[in-house]
Design an enzyme around this catalytic site. Structure first.
Site, PDB file in Angstrom:
ATOM      1  N   ILE A 136      -2.578  -1.444   9.066  1.00  8.64           N
ATOM      2  CA  ILE A 136      -3.916  -1.469   8.449  1.00  8.64           C
ATOM      3  C   ILE A 136      -3.885  -2.408   7.249  1.00  8.64           C
ATOM      4  O   ILE A 136      -3.050  -2.219   6.351  1.00  8.64           O
ATOM      5  CB  ILE A 136      -4.306  -0.052   7.909  1.00  8.64           C
ATOM      6  N   HIS A 137      -4.747  -3.404   7.228  1.00  8.06           N
ATOM      7  CA  HIS A 137      -4.794  -4.249   6.032  1.00  8.06           C
ATOM      8  C   HIS A 137      -6.128  -4.925   5.792  1.00  8.06           C
ATOM      9  O   HIS A 137      -6.348  -5.501   4.738  1.00  8.06           O
ATOM     10  CB  HIS A 137      -3.719  -5.350   6.108  1.00  8.06           C
TER      11      HIS A 137
END
Ligand code: UD1
Ligand code: UDP
Length: 360
Positions: free
Chosen positions: A201-202
């Site tokens: 997740i980014h």
């Protein structure tokens, strides 16, 4: 002939590896690293592991607001281009490093080549969408990974020097998968075959919206499997800033620092499923024939959704655990992203371009 290649962020190090290998058989390549990513595990590790040539220029720009970061890159890339006077500039993908390279080259009237052209999410709130649109519109040659990308460009009136070559990330995946299999075993990561979910997740739209960020980690915590999460520094910083880093302590979560590409490929190949908001990882899930759950409202890699291996999930409105439990991918199209020879096709097209230019 001399080509200046500009990279700076993690996915670009992976894309440049196969292309640079082909390009250097024919041309002199000057490699410029903007330094957008700089932690060893976000940058140096890829140069070492993938044998990427040492950059001729390390611009050391680092993190800042969009304007400051892109502006500083633009200034420094312009200096390099004025000094090197290349015949062309090559950029990859859709990061701020891509846009800075595109602007610097086009204002100096140096032909710009864009690898991974034509992708669109049709969401202009994404910084990447702005970077892609602007870069495509000043590019001299556009290397499109998919038919959809060709069509997107056509819809914007771009048809000249557009080539469907496949995806250079598929080239990398094919080239490095065997190496990854020889180097690691599942024990190294404390997980078992098809018994874990790999997650990354980014993306800004997830990390910068506290409700979404919380919902994502609550969803991961509710999954029935162990979730292996190599954590992007952006996400770690945002969780800390919001004072909610305790979400990382959920019992099924195994949070680890960012990992190398070979580790990533290895873990993708053995996962039960992948949960991500990464562009690259969505495709790699497909290459690995692992079901993917993408925590976004749109994707640029629509083919993965259409063939039934990728499912967009809204972490606030939908129940991720239930969807992961019920989802069954269907047909598989082996060559959705090319034949693993996108890099050599790119070099061939560059060759033809220079030939034609000479003839003009
Ligand atoms: C960038 C790209 C995104 C791409 C992603 C790949 C833009 C606008 N975004 O997002 O398209 O998917 O890279 O990973 O170009 N940080 C560190 N160490 C590092 C790098 C970053 O701590 O080595 C932290 C900093 O707090 C920084 C934040 O991460 O402010 C964001 O980094 P930045 O490069 O601005 O954007 P990404 O979110 O990484
Ligand atoms: N990747 C990696 N280590 C990690 C997470 C991702 O090597 O800890 C690789 C991943 O396999 C893919 C690329 O980085 O090849 C994707 O980059 P990222 O998700 O940072 O950016 P995006 O593709 O979304 O722009």
């Amino acid at each position: 002939r001399k080509i200046v290649t500009i990279v700076g962020a993690r996915p670009q190090f992976i894309k440049v590896a196969p292309v640079s290998r082909e390009l250097r058989k024919v041309y002199r390549e000057i490699l410029v690293n903007t330094g957008q990513h700089y932690d060893y595990k976000m940058s140096g590790i890829f140069f070492e592991e993938l044998n990427i040539p040492k950059p001729d220029y390390d611009l050391g720009v680092g993190s800042a607001s969009h304007g400051k970061q892109t502006g500083e890159m633009l200034t420094k890339i312009e200096e390099v281009l004025l000094q090197e006077k290349p015949d062309a500039v090559l950029v990859y993908g859709d990061t701020n490093s891509t846009l800075a390279g595109a602007l610097a080259a086009s204002k100096l009237h140096i032909p710009l080549f864009h690898v991974e052209a034509g992708l669109r999410s049709f969401n202009k709130r994404m910084p990447e969408e702005i970077n892609r649109i602007l870069t495509d519109h000043v590019s001299e040659i556009l290397f499109a990974p998919t038919e959809t990308a060709i069509q997107n460009l056509k819809n914007e009136g771009i048809t000249k020097n557009v080539f469907h070559v496949g995806d250079v990330m598929y080239d990398a995946f094919v080239y490095y998968s065997q190496m990854a299999a020889e180097q690691y075993e599942l024990n190294d990561f404390g997980v078992e075959e098809k018994q874990y979910i790999l997650a990354t997740i980014h993306r800004a739209e997830n990390t910068d919206d506290l409700n979404r960020l919380k919902a994502i980690f609550e969803s991961l915590a509710k999954l029935n499997e162990t979730v292996l999460l190599p954590l992007h520094p952006r996400t770690e910083n945002k969780l800390k800033e919001a004072g909610i880093e305790s979400v990382l302590q959920a019992t099924n979560l195994k949070v680890i620092p960012p990992i190398s590409y070979l580790e990533m490929v290895f873990l993708e190949n053995h996962a039960k499923a992948i949960v991500t908001d990464s562009g690259g990882v969505q495709k790699e899930a497909y290459f690995a024939k692992v079901p993917c759950f993408t925590l976004r409202d749109q994707t640029e890699w629509v083919e993965t959704v259409e063939v039934g291996w990728n499912r967009l999930v809204n972490p606030i409105e939908e129940n991720l655990a239930q969807i992961v439990g019920a989802w069954q991918p269907t047909t598989y199209n082996e060559h959705l992203y090319g034949n693993g020879d996108a890099s050599s096709q790119i070099v061939n097209h560059i060759h033809l371009f220079f030939d034609e230019e000479r003839g003009r």
